[in-house]
Design an enzyme around this catalytic site. Structure first.
Site, mmCIF file in Angstrom:
data_model
loop_
_atom_site.group_PDB
_atom_site.id
_atom_site.type_symbol
_atom_site.label_atom_id
_atom_site.label_comp_id
_atom_site.label_asym_id
_atom_site.label_seq_id
_atom_site.Cartn_x
_atom_site.Cartn_y
_atom_site.Cartn_z
ATOM 1 C CG ASP A 150 12.010 -11.461 25.149
ATOM 2 O OD1 ASP A 150 10.868 -11.096 24.816
ATOM 3 O OD2 ASP A 150 13.009 -11.229 24.437
ATOM 4 C CB SER A 151 10.025 -14.040 22.012
ATOM 5 O OG SER A 151 10.634 -12.797 21.759
ATOM 6 C CB CYS A 162 8.156 -10.531 26.126
ATOM 7 S SG CYS A 162 7.428 -10.587 24.485
ATOM 8 C CD GLU A 191 16.609 -12.918 19.026
ATOM 9 O OE1 GLU A 191 17.276 -13.958 18.989
ATOM 10 O OE2 GLU A 191 15.973 -12.558 20.030
ATOM 11 C CB CYS A 209 9.977 -4.265 21.200
ATOM 12 S SG CYS A 209 10.655 -5.897 20.791
ATOM 13 C CG HIS A 259 14.268 -8.334 20.636
ATOM 14 N ND1 HIS A 259 13.332 -8.964 21.407
ATOM 15 C CD2 HIS A 259 15.016 -9.314 20.081
ATOM 16 C CE1 HIS A 259 13.507 -10.282 21.313
ATOM 17 N NE2 HIS A 259 14.523 -10.510 20.509
HETATM 18 N N1 DGL Z 1 11.047 -8.789 22.873
HETATM 19 C C1 DGL Z 1 9.681 -8.900 22.557
HETATM 20 C C2 DGL Z 1 8.845 -7.716 22.986
HETATM 21 O O1 DGL Z 1 9.251 -7.006 23.881
HETATM 22 C C3 DGL Z 1 9.239 -9.330 21.237
HETATM 23 C C4 DGL Z 1 10.099 -9.699 20.125
HETATM 24 C C5 DGL Z 1 9.321 -10.705 19.337
HETATM 25 O O2 DGL Z 1 9.376 -11.850 19.753
HETATM 26 O O3 DGL Z 1 8.633 -10.313 18.394
HETATM 27 O O4 DGL Z 1 7.780 -7.500 22.480
#
Ligand code: DGL
Length: 268
Positions: free
Chosen positions: A9-10, A72, A151, A183, A185
């Site tokens: 993931d990012s 992600c 985050e 997402c 996150h």
């Molecule tokens: N966690 C990521 C997603 O599911 C993206 C968060 C990001 O890096 O913008 O899209």
């Protein structure tokens, strides 16, 4: 030795997927890569995210992984096909499982998606949901501030509530009964999202977390006989920046003491 599953993931968000996979397949070893030097992906162009995703996948291949999970949504939305074409191991994204779970959860056929700007622009959720059931009405909205809030660990209280009110109002206006957290996150903020959505809609709403749905998908791909082993699999974490900061957030999130985490900084 059994080969590990690679996950990337990012940043921190994909740990929601790693946690769900760990819960479902405790004997599997996992190598998790958080591309913290380049988070967020969701505000970047598709071409840039594809390039980043290839870099993450190539690094994970050097760990001799047997399966890659793109934890992600943004990378799943724009780079899954490219990764599947390049790699000769199975590559699983989070969008199709989330879409299937959304269709299963809705009663009214009106599904809201909260996702990054990149995922919304890719139209990937609309395509995935319509491939399951083309009678569904899908309303996708970006919620970019949820990424830094997750985050930061700032997931309850006034600030996330205000952001949630702003992002959820358009979904309340079209009267969805299900919201897919598109997402990885966003599940960190699911309590706030759930509460605010129910307040704005005036009724309860199903919140779908694609992390759990993705872990369920793996059941069809893994030889679960290895999971009878009493030995828990290892979890190795790689990050491209700020390992200490990531480590304390990850230990809070995974409920593991920081000293128990194998976390290493790498360059991509
Ligand atoms: N966690 C990521 C997603 O599911 C993206 C968060 C990001 O890096 O913008 O899209």
């Amino acid at each position: 030795m059994a080969k590990p599953i690679g996950i990337f993931d990012s940043g921190l968000g994909g740990l929601t997927v790693a946690r769900a996979i760990r819960g479902a397949f405790p004997a599997e070893s996992l190598v998790y890569l958080g591309d913290t030097a380049r988070v967020p992906y969701g505000t970047r162009s598709a071409g840039t995210v594809v390039k980043y995703a290839i870099g993450c996948a190539e690094r994970l291949l050097s760990f001799d992984i047997k399966l890659l999970v793109v934890a992600c949504n943004t990378a799943s939305g724009v780079a899954l096909g490219e990764l599947q074409a390049r790699l000769d191991i199975p590559v699983v994204g989070v969008i199709q499982p989330g879409a299937r779970a959304g269709v299963k959860a809705t009663r009214s056929g009106r599904i809201g998606i909260l996702a990054t700007a990149g995922t919304v622009a890719s139209g990937a959720y609309e395509r995935a949901i319509h491939s399951v059931n083309d009678a569904m009405s899908v309303f996708a909205r970006p919620a970019p501030l949820f990424v830094p809030l997750a985050e930061e660990g700032w997931v309850t209280g006034d600030v996330p509530r205000l952001a949630a009110q702003r992002y959820l109002q358009p979904l309340a206006d079209v009267d969805v009964d299900t919201i897919v957290l598109g997402c990885t996150h966003y599940p960190l903020l699911s309590e706030t999202i759930h509460e605010v959505a129910a307040e704005l809609l005036g009724h309860d709403v199903a919140i779908v977390d694609s992390a759990e749905a993705t872990a369920t998908t793996l059941t069809e791909m893994l030889d679960t006989s290895s999971n009878v082993s009493a030995q828990p699999g290892s979890l190795q974490i790689l990050v491209t920046d700020l390992p200490a900061q990531f480590g304390s957030a990850a230990s809070r999130f995974l409920g593991k003491p920081l000293q128990g985490l194998d976390i290493r900084a790498i360059d991509l």
